[in-house]
Design an enzyme around this catalytic site. Structure first.
Site, PDB file in Angstrom:
ATOM      1  N   SER A  52       6.772   7.067  -1.574  1.00 46.12           N
ATOM      2  CA  SER A  52       7.157   5.680  -1.791  1.00 46.12           C
ATOM      3  C   SER A  52       8.332   5.525  -2.745  1.00 46.12           C
ATOM      4  O   SER A  52       9.472   5.626  -2.336  1.00 46.12           O
ATOM      5  CB  SER A  52       5.947   4.870  -2.266  1.00 46.12           C
ATOM      6  N   ASP A  60       2.892   0.462   7.776  1.00 47.06           N
ATOM      7  CA  ASP A  60       3.055   0.315   6.324  1.00 47.06           C
ATOM      8  C   ASP A  60       3.418  -1.127   5.987  1.00 47.06           C
ATOM      9  O   ASP A  60       4.499  -1.595   6.357  1.00 47.06           O
ATOM     10  CB  ASP A  60       4.157   1.276   5.848  1.00 47.06           C
ATOM     11  N   HIS A  82       0.357   2.261   3.927  1.00 42.45           N
ATOM     12  CA  HIS A  82       1.139   2.833   2.829  1.00 42.45           C
ATOM     13  C   HIS A  82       0.311   3.919   2.137  1.00 42.45           C
ATOM     14  O   HIS A  82      -0.200   3.730   1.032  1.00 42.45           O
ATOM     15  CB  HIS A  82       1.524   1.724   1.846  1.00 42.45           C
TER      16      HIS A  82
END
Length: 198
Positions: free
Chosen positions: A119, A140, A174
């Site tokens: 990320s 995501d 995510h």
């Protein structure tokens, strides 16, 4: 890793099962720590590879109403045109370089060190010959899939496009998944094979 008078604990480390002749330095995402990633790498461990998962310093993050949380640098927004914390990114980069230098002093040549991240933790100033595995879940909600594919296309203008692998994972939000960790293990095995005296 210290920067800007912010003290952080020592990295979470998964030592090599035998003499370390390669290393993976992996940076966690916003609000996380290195512990979960160290655990994930322990699950795909390669005997001659040392895994180093540092912890970001705790700082106020503009994106999250200036709440204090582990972050490599401040994040002002998630839109492509949002300002970036250049000083914070430089500080994080310097801290990362110090980690690499320490491993080189420990006897691991720089070409046997892989940098990775989740990320918030991205590469900059790539070398033209480096190999990249970029993974992104197609569901995501935090970092839209299109940002991942645009990043991969941008990387192809900076380094040899044949060295870039962009993998998507159906239904993945995510986070990471077992299939992705297997792909990461294969990438590490290919880039950091055992050396003859092991």
């Amino acid at each position: 890793m210290c920067g800007n008078n912010m003290s952080v604990p020592l990295p979470a480390i998964v030592p090599a099962a035998r003499k370390a002749t390669a290393a993976v330095i992996f940076l966690h995402g916003l609000g996380d720590t290195g512990h979960g990633w160290a655990e994930a790498f322990a699950g795909i461990r390669i005997p001659h590879v040392k895994y180093i998962c540092p912890h970001a310093p705790t700082m106020p993050v503009t994106l999250n109403m200036r709440m204090n949380m582990p972050s490599w640098f401040d994040i002002y927004g998630l839109s492509p045109d949002a300002d970036e914390d250049e000083a914070g990114i430089k500080r994080a980069s310097d801290n990362l370089k110090a980690l690499i230098d320490q491993e080189v002093k420990n006897g691991i040549p720089s070409h046997r060190i892989i940098l990775g991240g989740f990320s918030q933790a991205a590469a900059n100033s790539p070398n033209k010959d480096m190999h990249v595995l970029q993974c992104h879940g197609d569901s995501d909600p935090l970092v839209p899939f299109i940002f991942g594919s645009q990043t991969a296309e941008k990387m192809k203008t900076l380094i040899n496009p044949a060295n870039i692998t962009f993998k998507s994972y159906r239904g993945l939000p995510h986070s990471a998944c077992p299939e992705e960790m297997v792909d990461i293990k294969r990438f590490i095995e290919k880039q950091l094979p055992p050396i003859s005296d092991e």
